[in-house]
Design a protein around this motif. Sequence first.
Motif, PDB file in Angstrom:
ATOM      1  N   ARG A  34      -5.975   5.141   7.356  1.00 16.80           N
ATOM      2  CA  ARG A  34      -5.230   4.868   8.591  1.00 16.80           C
ATOM      3  C   ARG A  34      -3.731   4.827   8.331  1.00 16.80           C
ATOM      4  NH1 ARG A  34      -9.409   1.002   8.786  1.00 16.80           N
ATOM      5  NH2 ARG A  34      -7.926  -0.688   8.391  1.00 16.80           N
ATOM      6  N   GLU A  35      -3.334   4.265   7.192  1.00 20.92           N
ATOM      7  CA  GLU A  35      -1.913   4.198   6.853  1.00 20.92           C
ATOM      8  C   GLU A  35      -1.349   5.592   6.594  1.00 20.92           C
ATOM      9  OE1 GLU A  35       1.657   2.293   6.514  1.00 20.92           O
ATOM     10  OE2 GLU A  35      -0.271   1.344   6.988  1.00 20.92           O
ATOM     11  N   ALA A  36      -2.110   6.420   5.875  1.00 22.51           N
ATOM     12  CA  ALA A  36      -1.660   7.792   5.616  1.00 22.51           C
ATOM     13  C   ALA A  36      -1.536   8.575   6.916  1.00 22.51           C
ATOM     14  CB  ALA A  36      -2.625   8.479   4.659  1.00 22.51           C
ATOM     15  N   TYR A  37      -2.511   8.409   7.803  1.00 24.30           N
ATOM     16  CA  TYR A  37      -2.455   9.091   9.099  1.00 24.30           C
ATOM     17  C   TYR A  37      -1.204   8.672   9.877  1.00 24.30           C
ATOM     18  CZ  TYR A  37      -3.554  10.019  14.006  1.00 24.30           C
ATOM     19  OH  TYR A  37      -3.493  10.421  15.304  1.00 24.30           O
ATOM     20  N   LYS A  38      -0.912   7.397   9.860  1.00 22.56           N
ATOM     21  CA  LYS A  38       0.267   6.902  10.569  1.00 22.56           C
ATOM     22  C   LYS A  38       1.545   7.501  10.000  1.00 22.56           C
ATOM     23  CE  LYS A  38       2.926   2.618  11.180  1.00 22.56           C
ATOM     24  NZ  LYS A  38       2.990   1.176  10.844  1.00 22.56           N
ATOM     25  N   ILE A  39       1.651   7.545   8.678  1.00 21.30           N
ATOM     26  CA  ILE A  39       2.870   8.052   8.040  1.00 21.30           C
ATOM     27  C   ILE A  39       3.035   9.543   8.307  1.00 21.30           C
ATOM     28  CG2 ILE A  39       3.974   8.493   5.812  1.00 21.30           C
ATOM     29  CD1 ILE A  39       2.761   5.877   4.824  1.00 21.30           C
ATOM     30  N   VAL A  40       1.965  10.317   8.092  1.00 18.32           N
ATOM     31  CA  VAL A  40       2.060  11.766   8.282  1.00 18.32           C
ATOM     32  C   VAL A  40       2.382  12.096   9.735  1.00 18.32           C
ATOM     33  CG1 VAL A  40       0.784  13.942   8.184  1.00 18.32           C
ATOM     34  CG2 VAL A  40       0.516  12.262   6.354  1.00 18.32           C
ATOM     35  N   LYS A  41       1.739  11.409  10.668  1.00 19.57           N
ATOM     36  CA  LYS A  41       1.986  11.678  12.085  1.00 19.57           C
ATOM     37  C   LYS A  41       3.421  11.342  12.469  1.00 19.57           C
ATOM     38  CE  LYS A  41       0.075  10.760  16.677  1.00 19.57           C
ATOM     39  NZ  LYS A  41      -0.977  10.030  17.443  1.00 19.57           N
ATOM     40  N   ILE A  52       0.812  -1.213   0.000  1.00 12.94           N
ATOM     41  CA  ILE A  52       0.000   0.000   0.000  1.00 12.94           C
ATOM     42  C   ILE A  52       0.849   1.267   0.000  1.00 12.94           C
ATOM     43  CG2 ILE A  52      -0.224   0.295   2.489  1.00 12.94           C
ATOM     44  CD1 ILE A  52      -3.181   0.901   2.054  1.00 12.94           C
ATOM     45  N   VAL A  53       2.126   1.151   0.304  1.00 13.30           N
ATOM     46  CA  VAL A  53       3.027   2.308   0.350  1.00 13.30           C
ATOM     47  C   VAL A  53       4.103   2.145  -0.716  1.00 13.30           C
ATOM     48  CG1 VAL A  53       4.619   3.661   1.763  1.00 13.30           C
ATOM     49  CG2 VAL A  53       2.601   2.615   2.815  1.00 13.30           C
ATOM     50  N   PHE A  54       4.277   3.191  -1.526  1.00 11.55           N
ATOM     51  CA  PHE A  54       5.238   3.165  -2.616  1.00 11.55           C
ATOM     52  C   PHE A  54       6.152   4.383  -2.528  1.00 11.55           C
ATOM     53  CE2 PHE A  54       1.583   0.772  -3.986  1.00 11.55           C
ATOM     54  CZ  PHE A  54       2.116  -0.319  -4.662  1.00 11.55           C
ATOM     55  N   HIS A  55       7.303   4.269  -3.185  1.00 13.74           N
ATOM     56  CA  HIS A  55       8.263   5.374  -3.238  1.00 13.74           C
ATOM     57  C   HIS A  55       8.613   5.654  -4.697  1.00 13.74           C
ATOM     58  CE1 HIS A  55       9.161   5.341   1.158  1.00 13.74           C
ATOM     59  NE2 HIS A  55       8.818   4.064   1.035  1.00 13.74           N
ATOM     60  N   SER A  56       8.814   6.918  -5.008  1.00 16.34           N
ATOM     61  CA  SER A  56       9.180   7.295  -6.369  1.00 16.34           C
ATOM     62  C   SER A  56      10.562   6.748  -6.717  1.00 16.34           C
ATOM     63  CB  SER A  56       9.154   8.816  -6.525  1.00 16.34           C
ATOM     64  OG  SER A  56      10.052   9.429  -5.609  1.00 16.34           O
ATOM     65  N   ASP A  57      10.799   6.552  -8.003  1.00 16.47           N
ATOM     66  CA  ASP A  57      12.081   6.012  -8.462  1.00 16.47           C
ATOM     67  C   ASP A  57      13.167   7.083  -8.373  1.00 16.47           C
ATOM     68  OD1 ASP A  57      10.862   3.597  -9.058  1.00 16.47           O
ATOM     69  OD2 ASP A  57      10.355   4.227 -11.107  1.00 16.47           O
ATOM     70  N   PRO A  58      14.372   6.721  -7.894  1.00 15.06           N
ATOM     71  CA  PRO A  58      15.456   7.706  -7.730  1.00 15.06           C
ATOM     72  C   PRO A  58      15.860   8.396  -9.026  1.00 15.06           C
ATOM     73  CG  PRO A  58      15.949   5.667  -6.550  1.00 15.06           C
ATOM     74  CD  PRO A  58      14.736   5.392  -7.379  1.00 15.06           C
ATOM     75  N   GLU A  59      15.632   7.776 -10.173  1.00 16.49           N
ATOM     76  CA  GLU A  59      16.030   8.399 -11.433  1.00 16.49           C
ATOM     77  C   GLU A  59      15.259   9.691 -11.698  1.00 16.49           C
ATOM     78  OE1 GLU A  59      14.421   6.572 -15.149  1.00 16.49           O
ATOM     79  OE2 GLU A  59      13.831   4.936 -13.779  1.00 16.49           O
ATOM     80  N   TYR A  60      14.073   9.841 -11.123  1.00 23.95           N
ATOM     81  CA  TYR A  60      13.285  11.052 -11.335  1.00 23.95           C
ATOM     82  C   TYR A  60      13.600  12.124 -10.304  1.00 23.95           C
ATOM     83  CZ  TYR A  60      10.636   7.996 -14.386  1.00 23.95           C
ATOM     84  OH  TYR A  60      10.279   7.111 -15.385  1.00 23.95           O
ATOM     85  N   ALA A  61      13.993  11.728  -9.111  1.00 21.91           N
ATOM     86  CA  ALA A  61      14.345  12.693  -8.065  1.00 21.91           C
ATOM     87  C   ALA A  61      15.200  11.981  -7.023  1.00 21.91           C
ATOM     88  CB  ALA A  61      13.104  13.296  -7.427  1.00 21.91           C
ATOM     89  N   PRO A  62      16.497  11.990  -7.184  1.00 17.71           N
ATOM     90  CA  PRO A  62      17.363  11.358  -6.178  1.00 17.71           C
ATOM     91  C   PRO A  62      17.308  12.127  -4.864  1.00 17.71           C
ATOM     92  CG  PRO A  62      18.670  12.593  -7.772  1.00 17.71           C
ATOM     93  CD  PRO A  62      17.264  12.592  -8.285  1.00 17.71           C
ATOM     94  N   THR A  63      17.640  11.446  -3.787  1.00 16.30           N
ATOM     95  CA  THR A  63      17.649  12.081  -2.472  1.00 16.30           C
ATOM     96  C   THR A  63      18.826  13.043  -2.384  1.00 16.30           C
ATOM     97  OG1 THR A  63      16.644  10.117  -1.482  1.00 16.30           O
ATOM     98  CG2 THR A  63      17.722  11.677   0.004  1.00 16.30           C
ATOM     99  N   LEU A  64      18.536  14.317  -2.118  1.00 18.53           N
ATOM    100  CA  LEU A  64      19.562  15.348  -2.032  1.00 18.53           C
ATOM    101  C   LEU A  64      19.629  15.902  -0.619  1.00 18.53           C
ATOM    102  CD1 LEU A  64      18.826  17.299  -5.344  1.00 18.53           C
ATOM    103  CD2 LEU A  64      20.503  15.478  -4.977  1.00 18.53           C
ATOM    104  N   ALA A  65      20.823  16.346  -0.231  1.00 25.33           N
ATOM    105  CA  ALA A  65      21.017  16.855   1.126  1.00 25.33           C
ATOM    106  C   ALA A  65      20.159  18.078   1.407  1.00 25.33           C
ATOM    107  CB  ALA A  65      22.495  17.188   1.332  1.00 25.33           C
TER     108      ALA A  65
END
Length: 454
Positions: free
Chosen positions: A114-121, A35-48
């Motif tokens: 409920r999952e979104a509430y948990k993540i945002v909190k 139910i939880v997904f993450h975008s692919d790093p090729e579109y937006a890598p994690t930056l400091a």
Amino acid sequence: MPWIFLFPVWIAVVGVALFLGFNRLLCRTLNGSTIVFHSDPEYAPTLAEHEHEQWIFINGVAVGEAWLKSNINRLALTFKRPIIGVHNQPSGIIFDVIECLIQRQLGLATRDVREAYKIVKEKLYNPKYSKIIFILHSQGGIEGGLVLDWLLQELPQDLLSKLEVYTFGNASNHFNNPHRSVAEQTQEKRENSTAAADAFTRTATEPITEASLTDSPVETQAPLPALLQQQQQSTAAPQVNELKSQAQAKVEQQRSKPDATATAGGDHDHLDHPTRIAVPAAHRAISHVEHYLHTYDFVALWGALHFVANKPGSPTLPRFIGRVFSRAAPTGGHQFSQHYLNGMFPLARDESTGKFVGCADSNEFMDTVVEIGEVGVNGGMREGLQSSFAALRRDAEALEAAGVTVHGSFCKPHEEDIRDGNVRVKDLSRLWLYRNGRSPPEIDGDGVVRGLTL
């Protein structure tokens, strides 16, 4: 299904069972196992420079796993940040609409709510993050509204101040964002009182000066409000005083540059570096709430637009708080990427490779001159154009007349970004300032410098 009555009962039961079984099998195939997904790093890598931010998205109806991944990758490419996608799993278009109606009227909290509430909190409580961006589409606006209702009931104000909410084609029937105190609410209700307006103007118009858009999420390029200067005299705020010194040093450093608004190639393009940046609604629990809608989107028509464009018959009816951008375009539909993002945040291609490289720095929607809404936008129920427009003007009379909800702004004196003197969508849209990894200056209405860790 009137035809069902033409058959014997056992045939009707078998037919319904086969339909439900096929629908469930198809939806399970489309939904996947998580139910939880993450975008692919090729579109937006994690930056400091974006480590202190967390972007979260909830989709609308009839969106399978592949489409959700496409949506969050599109967001990542547009804003150059990694995106978490909470999957509002479809059950078939008919059952999704039924679920929408039940959620909207009865507040049904499904698994994804409920999952979104948990993540945002969790993200709000995590000291690593100073900013949580919550993006919602269609039914996601209903579910996100339920999440916000829970957060407003449970979380302290200093955590809620991290949150920013942006919706597209919102199907919800309410969107809460209460005042932080009775005194602030009473002051807004007395907007027609001359004495209250005078007191309000003294804080709303100080200061109005230049603040250019920055590519840094932690760099503050505007003089600090008077309230923060007063906090310097308080022994209870040594950390805020330290932040003030850091921010003011950056201001002086920025002023020493030959041209703070010039592009990398030396061009003075007002589309690349807008300088009109509205300070958030300081009296609200959540500083930034924006709704993007199409007038030809039937979901928006019976959702957000219904409550924005119609005068409420009673003060006890649900409120729909936030700045609303309503686009009247025949090509504007309800699909998230195809209609909303492509129409409001279109992508730009690399001329040599033909690949998409990010959000285009100019488009028809953002360059559109805004118009004043007619019914339902006045009276403190939401941020209508009158208050938004007044916040971009220098004269105190406009601020007094409008009862400004967005307190003041940092304006460029010669209005180079608005050539013809009109206010355009890009001058009011905060989400636009996040495109391609950029960030707006972070000083809230109480003088607290955001984007820096205490």
